[in-house]
Write an enzyme that holds these catalytic residues in place. Structure first.
Site, mmCIF file in Angstrom:
data_model
loop_
_atom_site.group_PDB
_atom_site.id
_atom_site.type_symbol
_atom_site.label_atom_id
_atom_site.label_comp_id
_atom_site.label_asym_id
_atom_site.label_seq_id
_atom_site.Cartn_x
_atom_site.Cartn_y
_atom_site.Cartn_z
ATOM 1 N N THR A 26 0.838 -1.189 0.000
ATOM 2 C CA THR A 26 0.000 0.000 0.000
ATOM 3 C C THR A 26 0.879 1.248 0.000
ATOM 4 O OG1 THR A 26 -1.921 1.041 1.050
ATOM 5 C CG2 THR A 26 -0.269 0.092 2.530
ATOM 6 N N LYS A 66 3.767 1.519 -3.803
ATOM 7 C CA LYS A 66 3.246 0.718 -4.916
ATOM 8 C C LYS A 66 4.107 0.799 -6.172
ATOM 9 C CE LYS A 66 -1.600 0.691 -3.474
ATOM 10 N NZ LYS A 66 -3.003 0.886 -3.893
ATOM 11 N N ASP A 109 -5.855 -3.638 -7.759
ATOM 12 C CA ASP A 109 -6.715 -2.482 -7.479
ATOM 13 C C ASP A 109 -7.727 -2.250 -8.603
ATOM 14 O OD1 ASP A 109 -5.774 -1.696 -4.963
ATOM 15 O OD2 ASP A 109 -4.130 -0.529 -5.840
ATOM 16 N N GLY A 134 -3.463 11.878 -10.514
ATOM 17 C CA GLY A 134 -2.369 11.157 -9.871
ATOM 18 C C GLY A 134 -2.280 9.734 -10.384
ATOM 19 N N GLY A 135 -1.553 8.903 -9.658
ATOM 20 C CA GLY A 135 -1.365 7.527 -10.079
ATOM 21 C C GLY A 135 -2.648 6.731 -10.148
ATOM 22 N N LYS A 188 -0.875 17.920 -15.867
ATOM 23 C CA LYS A 188 -0.889 16.538 -15.380
ATOM 24 C C LYS A 188 -2.008 15.741 -16.039
ATOM 25 C CE LYS A 188 1.202 17.384 -10.843
ATOM 26 N NZ LYS A 188 1.014 17.286 -9.371
ATOM 27 N N LEU A 240 -13.380 6.718 -4.836
ATOM 28 C CA LEU A 240 -12.471 5.629 -4.487
ATOM 29 C C LEU A 240 -12.019 5.687 -3.031
ATOM 30 C CD1 LEU A 240 -10.384 5.241 -7.748
ATOM 31 C CD2 LEU A 240 -12.644 4.364 -7.160
ATOM 32 N N GLY A 283 -15.430 3.567 -2.226
ATOM 33 C CA GLY A 283 -14.346 2.669 -2.586
ATOM 34 C C GLY A 283 -14.258 1.426 -1.723
#
Length: 291
Positions: free
Chosen positions: A67, A71, A107, A133-134, A160, A227, A250
């Site tokens: 986590t 990751k 995930d 983001g990721g 981004k 999420l 989530g």
């Protein structure tokens, strides 16, 4: 359960890990399936990820979840990596193989199973992703794979979002995705969006926050997924519902990513009845006082 010399150990590495719900999922599954297996959290200090992976293998751990914030950092220390995890650039499940671990990302498959469980499809949908983001990137890749009709990535920093859109279009081999600044929500074309909130805005303890407050934005959303799993109903979700849409947290994504990891480790098949028992155990653990 009785712990003895035959007990296999799995766990989750991260920093922090004190409030993880994963032990409730995996220990419930092991107990219900009669597996001699236990699952515990491992707090790994910054800079020690490689040592943790080597140590997990040396200690004969069957498998490990990963986590935040490790990751991506864990990838160089793996023996192999699954193609999906490689594409996403993030690993959350390590499966023991010869001489090391293979990395998977459960995930996104977990999110997809949660959506299927909730009767929500991505195929043919207009998918609106909040954040860049990721996690947002991974959701965008999932949307490509599952046949979304259009993908819009909205973020406070446009650059981004544009970077993810360009990558998505490369994967799709066409102009499937576009990027917008968060403040441009009023100019979104049409309505009926499947909106996925992929930032940490609204997470405990700042539960009264949402990226966008304007009710006109939420009228464009038919289905909203946040999420975040704590709180169980976020401000984003309540605003979606207030405008007549369906909203989900989530929590089931967390459940199913864990179930998929457990299936990879043990070869077991977790049916709907057992998944519901694990879900109930996880919700109970969320409401227990933390020591």
């Amino acid at each position: 359960m009785i712990i003895n010399g035959y007990t296999r150990t799995c766990g989750v590495m991260g920093n922090p890990v004190e409030h993880t719900m994963s032990p409730a999922i995996h220990n419930t599954l092991a107990e219900e399936l009669g597996e001699n297996l236990t699952y515990v959290p491992f707090r790994v200090p910054e800079g020690h990820v490689g040592e943790a992976v080597k140590g997990a293998f040396a200690l004969n751990l069957l498998g490990v979840n990963v986590t935040v914030p490790y990751k991506s950092e864990v990838i160089p220390f793996l023996k192999e990596i699954d193609p999906l995890a490689e594409t996403i650039g993030a690993v959350n499940t390590l499966v023991r193989v010869e001489e090391g671990f293979m990395g998977y990302n459960t995930d996104m498959p977990g999110l997809y199973r949660a959506m299927c469980d909730d009767g929500v499809a991505m195929e043919g949908e207009k998918v609106l992703i909040l954040g860049a983001g990721g996690v947002a990137r991974a959701v965008a890749i999932l949307a490509v794979q599952k046949g979304a009709d259009r993908i819009i990535i909205m973020n406070r920093t446009l650059e981004k979002a544009q970077k993810i859109a360009e990558e998505v279009n490369g994967l799709a081999k066409g102009q499937l995705a576009s990027a917008r600044e968060l403040g441009e929500y009023a100019s979104l074309p049409g309505e009926g969006y499947l909106a996925i909130q992929a930032t940490n805005v609204g997470m405990f303890p700042k539960t009264e926050e949402a990226l966008i407050e304007d009710a006109a934005f939420y009228e464009k959303i038919r289905t909203g997924y946040d999420l975040i799993f704590n709180p169980a109903e976020t401000r984003f979700m309540s605003l979606v519902k207030r405008s007549g849409g369906r909203a989900f947290s989530g929590l089931k994504m967390l459940l199913y990513q864990g179930i998929i990891a457990y299936e990879l480790w043990t070869g077991a098949e977790v049916d709907a009845v057992l998944a519901e028992k694990a879900y109930a155990a996880m919700r109970k653990a969320m409401n227990q006082p933390k020591c």
